[in-house]
Write a protein that holds these residues in place. Structure first.
Motif, PDB file in Angstrom:
ATOM      1  N   VAL A   1      52.101 -37.107  10.609  1.00 44.53           N
ATOM      2  CA  VAL A   1      51.905 -36.677  12.027  1.00 44.53           C
ATOM      3  C   VAL A   1      51.339 -35.578  12.289  1.00 44.53           C
ATOM      4  CG1 VAL A   1      53.381 -35.974  13.994  1.00 44.53           C
ATOM      5  CG2 VAL A   1      54.085 -38.146  12.541  1.00 44.53           C
ATOM      6  N   LEU A   2      51.674 -34.596  11.345  1.00 42.47           N
ATOM      7  CA  LEU A   2      50.675 -33.390  11.666  1.00 42.47           C
ATOM      8  C   LEU A   2      49.295 -33.672  11.472  1.00 42.47           C
ATOM      9  CD1 LEU A   2      52.997 -30.624  10.215  1.00 42.47           C
ATOM     10  CD2 LEU A   2      52.936 -31.670  12.632  1.00 42.47           C
ATOM     11  N   GLN A   3      49.043 -34.228  10.273  1.00 42.30           N
ATOM     12  CA  GLN A   3      47.535 -34.671  10.014  1.00 42.30           C
ATOM     13  C   GLN A   3      46.749 -35.160  10.869  1.00 42.30           C
ATOM     14  OE1 GLN A   3      47.945 -35.697   5.887  1.00 42.30           O
ATOM     15  NE2 GLN A   3      47.748 -34.000   4.951  1.00 42.30           N
ATOM     16  N   GLN A   4      47.420 -36.528  11.362  1.00 43.58           N
ATOM     17  CA  GLN A   4      46.622 -37.434  12.096  1.00 43.58           C
ATOM     18  C   GLN A   4      46.648 -36.866  13.656  1.00 43.58           C
ATOM     19  OE1 GLN A   4      45.410 -40.365  11.244  1.00 43.58           O
ATOM     20  NE2 GLN A   4      45.784 -39.699   9.159  1.00 43.58           N
ATOM     21  N   SER A   5      47.608 -36.122  14.287  1.00 41.22           N
ATOM     22  CA  SER A   5      47.576 -35.570  15.482  1.00 41.22           C
ATOM     23  C   SER A   5      46.490 -34.893  15.485  1.00 41.22           C
ATOM     24  CB  SER A   5      48.914 -34.971  15.842  1.00 41.22           C
ATOM     25  OG  SER A   5      49.854 -35.747  15.946  1.00 41.22           O
ATOM     26  N   VAL A   6      46.352 -33.577  14.603  1.00 39.30           N
ATOM     27  CA  VAL A   6      45.285 -32.729  14.939  1.00 39.30           C
ATOM     28  C   VAL A   6      43.963 -33.315  14.543  1.00 39.30           C
ATOM     29  CG1 VAL A   6      44.157 -30.769  13.639  1.00 39.30           C
ATOM     30  CG2 VAL A   6      46.667 -30.854  14.005  1.00 39.30           C
ATOM     31  N   SER A   7      43.659 -34.454  13.664  1.00 37.42           N
ATOM     32  CA  SER A   7      42.432 -35.191  13.297  1.00 37.42           C
ATOM     33  C   SER A   7      42.168 -35.838  14.370  1.00 37.42           C
ATOM     34  CB  SER A   7      42.468 -35.802  11.996  1.00 37.42           C
ATOM     35  OG  SER A   7      42.805 -35.029  10.655  1.00 37.42           O
ATOM     36  N   ASN A   8      42.980 -36.637  14.870  1.00 32.63           N
ATOM     37  CA  ASN A   8      42.572 -37.504  16.163  1.00 32.63           C
ATOM     38  C   ASN A   8      42.164 -36.749  17.278  1.00 32.63           C
ATOM     39  OD1 ASN A   8      42.660 -40.258  14.932  1.00 32.63           O
ATOM     40  ND2 ASN A   8      44.843 -39.969  14.711  1.00 32.63           N
TER      41      ASN A   8
ATOM     42  N   PHE B   1      61.706 -35.819  18.461  1.00 30.79           N
ATOM     43  CA  PHE B   1      61.158 -34.858  17.522  1.00 30.79           C
ATOM     44  C   PHE B   1      59.665 -35.421  17.170  1.00 30.79           C
ATOM     45  CE2 PHE B   1      65.031 -32.671  16.172  1.00 30.79           C
ATOM     46  CZ  PHE B   1      64.584 -31.388  16.545  1.00 30.79           C
ATOM     47  N   LEU B   2      59.596 -36.869  16.834  1.00 28.54           N
ATOM     48  CA  LEU B   2      58.386 -37.339  16.629  1.00 28.54           C
ATOM     49  C   LEU B   2      57.392 -37.318  17.600  1.00 28.54           C
ATOM     50  CD1 LEU B   2      57.173 -38.938  14.208  1.00 28.54           C
ATOM     51  CD2 LEU B   2      58.043 -40.961  15.360  1.00 28.54           C
ATOM     52  N   VAL B   3      57.804 -37.798  18.697  1.00 28.93           N
ATOM     53  CA  VAL B   3      56.836 -37.788  20.251  1.00 28.93           C
ATOM     54  C   VAL B   3      56.380 -36.272  20.216  1.00 28.93           C
ATOM     55  CG1 VAL B   3      56.845 -38.080  22.424  1.00 28.93           C
ATOM     56  CG2 VAL B   3      57.712 -39.852  20.750  1.00 28.93           C
ATOM     57  N   LEU B   4      57.491 -35.171  20.322  1.00 31.19           N
ATOM     58  CA  LEU B   4      57.272 -33.943  20.730  1.00 31.19           C
ATOM     59  C   LEU B   4      56.276 -33.381  19.703  1.00 31.19           C
ATOM     60  CD1 LEU B   4      60.781 -32.600  22.025  1.00 31.19           C
ATOM     61  CD2 LEU B   4      58.690 -32.978  23.172  1.00 31.19           C
ATOM     62  N   THR B   5      56.587 -33.451  18.541  1.00 29.43           N
ATOM     63  CA  THR B   5      55.422 -32.951  17.381  1.00 29.43           C
ATOM     64  C   THR B   5      54.306 -33.342  17.741  1.00 29.43           C
ATOM     65  OG1 THR B   5      57.412 -32.647  15.781  1.00 29.43           O
ATOM     66  CG2 THR B   5      55.550 -32.485  14.869  1.00 29.43           C
ATOM     67  N   ALA B   6      54.191 -34.765  17.779  1.00 30.69           N
ATOM     68  CA  ALA B   6      52.822 -35.362  17.885  1.00 30.69           C
ATOM     69  C   ALA B   6      52.187 -34.879  19.047  1.00 30.69           C
ATOM     70  CB  ALA B   6      53.089 -36.974  17.833  1.00 30.69           C
ATOM     71  N   THR B   7      52.887 -34.526  20.132  1.00 32.36           N
ATOM     72  CA  THR B   7      52.055 -34.027  21.359  1.00 32.36           C
ATOM     73  C   THR B   7      51.837 -32.759  20.953  1.00 32.36           C
ATOM     74  OG1 THR B   7      53.469 -35.258  22.738  1.00 32.36           O
ATOM     75  CG2 THR B   7      52.439 -33.571  23.876  1.00 32.36           C
ATOM     76  N   ALA B   8      52.718 -31.797  20.275  1.00 26.39           N
ATOM     77  CA  ALA B   8      52.256 -30.606  20.227  1.00 26.39           C
ATOM     78  C   ALA B   8      50.973 -30.430  19.248  1.00 26.39           C
ATOM     79  CB  ALA B   8      53.433 -29.684  19.483  1.00 26.39           C
ATOM     80  N   PHE B   9      51.068 -31.052  18.278  1.00 23.96           N
ATOM     81  CA  PHE B   9      50.092 -30.961  17.434  1.00 23.96           C
ATOM     82  C   PHE B   9      48.539 -31.669  17.639  1.00 23.96           C
ATOM     83  CE2 PHE B   9      52.968 -28.909  14.686  1.00 23.96           C
ATOM     84  CZ  PHE B   9      52.439 -28.066  13.894  1.00 23.96           C
TER      85      PHE B   9
ATOM     86  N   PHE C   1      43.343 -37.537  26.306  1.00 26.35           N
ATOM     87  CA  PHE C   1      42.754 -37.304  24.935  1.00 26.35           C
ATOM     88  C   PHE C   1      44.223 -37.202  23.805  1.00 26.35           C
ATOM     89  CE2 PHE C   1      38.728 -36.702  26.518  1.00 26.35           C
ATOM     90  CZ  PHE C   1      37.852 -37.193  25.428  1.00 26.35           C
ATOM     91  N   VAL C   2      45.034 -36.250  24.485  1.00 28.28           N
ATOM     92  CA  VAL C   2      46.373 -35.700  23.801  1.00 28.28           C
ATOM     93  C   VAL C   2      47.141 -37.101  23.665  1.00 28.28           C
ATOM     94  CG1 VAL C   2      48.348 -34.493  23.772  1.00 28.28           C
ATOM     95  CG2 VAL C   2      46.208 -33.400  24.352  1.00 28.28           C
ATOM     96  N   GLY C   3      47.403 -37.733  24.852  1.00 29.62           N
ATOM     97  CA  GLY C   3      48.069 -38.876  24.752  1.00 29.62           C
ATOM     98  C   GLY C   3      47.584 -39.958  23.868  1.00 29.62           C
ATOM     99  N   ALA C   4      46.546 -40.198  23.742  1.00 24.33           N
ATOM    100  CA  ALA C   4      46.010 -41.295  22.638  1.00 24.33           C
ATOM    101  C   ALA C   4      46.198 -40.478  21.347  1.00 24.33           C
ATOM    102  CB  ALA C   4      44.367 -41.469  23.067  1.00 24.33           C
ATOM    103  N   ALA C   5      45.794 -39.516  20.877  1.00 27.25           N
ATOM    104  CA  ALA C   5      46.056 -38.820  19.865  1.00 27.25           C
ATOM    105  C   ALA C   5      47.450 -39.100  19.296  1.00 27.25           C
ATOM    106  CB  ALA C   5      45.607 -37.667  19.777  1.00 27.25           C
TER     107      ALA C   5
END
Length: 253
Positions: A68-75, A142-150, A106-110
């Motif tokens: 999640v951290l890697q993909q959120s930041v990269s996307n 936690f999954l959604v909030l972490t993905a949103t944050a990163f 952009f953030v929602g899609a990532a």
């Protein structure tokens, strides 16, 4: 709020994801399967359990959080950097839409991409381990909030980066090491007292700990601190993004 703009940006980014489905989805899932094989089978044969949880199952939340951290930041970083690179970012700046709409698109899609990949990894883990989710609601939260944050962090990195090399510095040199040192494959309670204290200076530890608690009811730090950490990250990133759009920093260069 211009919802049409949000849908347009979100739809464009998701369409790009599904056009490259093998690269976007299959590659991270395959990498995680290798982690299951190496850590779950090889190391798991020596470490039978951690705090009463089979080691193969214990690492599932950590592997999901790593992805999640890697993909959120990269996307998110690539999504906003490419318009800068191609010169089309000015279309977003002059369009009848504000910084909130652009950010949400952009953030929602990532974040959606990262959550989708994480859920596929969760399903894949059932082939290797019997994973039980003690708190399904909090697992999703936690999954959604972490993905949103990163994803927000990745969005900032994409605005900051001047070339593709800078685009990769933070994910490779910061995010991944912090995740490995943040308890993705072990519990902080397994460390000597001094290093356990040092580990608690790592912000990623709080995210991994809260996410693992949602699975097994085990946490290295209080769950309330984990929720506070992810919410604080979102607030800080939102303030930074607003400042960037208001000042035009790295947008008008």
């Amino acid at each position: 709020m211009n919802w049409r703009s949000i849908r347009a940006i979100y739809g464009h980014e998701m369409a790009r994801f599904f056009r490259t489905i093998w690269q976007s989805l299959a590659s991270p899932v395959l990498s995680t399967v290798l982690y299951f094989v190496v850590f779950g089978a090889a190391i798991g044969g020596r470490i039978q359990s951690v705090e009463g949880v089979a080691y193969g199952a214990f690492i599932v939340p950590g592997l999901m959080m790593l992805t999640v951290l890697q993909q959120s930041v990269s996307n998110a970083s690539f999504g906003i950097y490419f318009p800068k690179f191609s010169g089309t970012i000015y279309e977003y700046l002059v369009a009848p839409t504000g910084w909130i709409e652009v950010t949400l698109g952009f953030v929602g899609a990532a974040a959606s991409k990262a959550v989708l990949i994480a859920l596929v990894i969760l399903l894949t883990s059932f082939w290797f381990n019997g994973v039980h989710i003690a708190h399904p609601f909090w697992m999703v939260a936690f999954l959604v909030l972490t993905a949103t944050a990163f994803s927000m962090l990745g969005f900032i990195i994409g605005l900051w980066a001047k070339n593709f090399e800078q685009l990769q510095i933070v994910p490779m040199m910061v995010i991944t090491p912090l995740t490995f040192l943040g308890g993705a494959f072990y519990s902080a309670s397994m460390l000597p007292p001094f290093w356990a204290g040092v580990a608690k200076l790592n912000p990623v530890l709080y995210l991994v700990s809260g996410f693992r608690w949602s699975f097994f009811g085990l946490a290295d730090v209080p769950v309330g601190l984990s929720i506070f950490a992810v919410m604080l990250t979102i607030v800080i990133c939102m303030v930074a993004i607003r400042w960037i759009f208001l000042t035009g920093w790295r947008l008008r260069e």
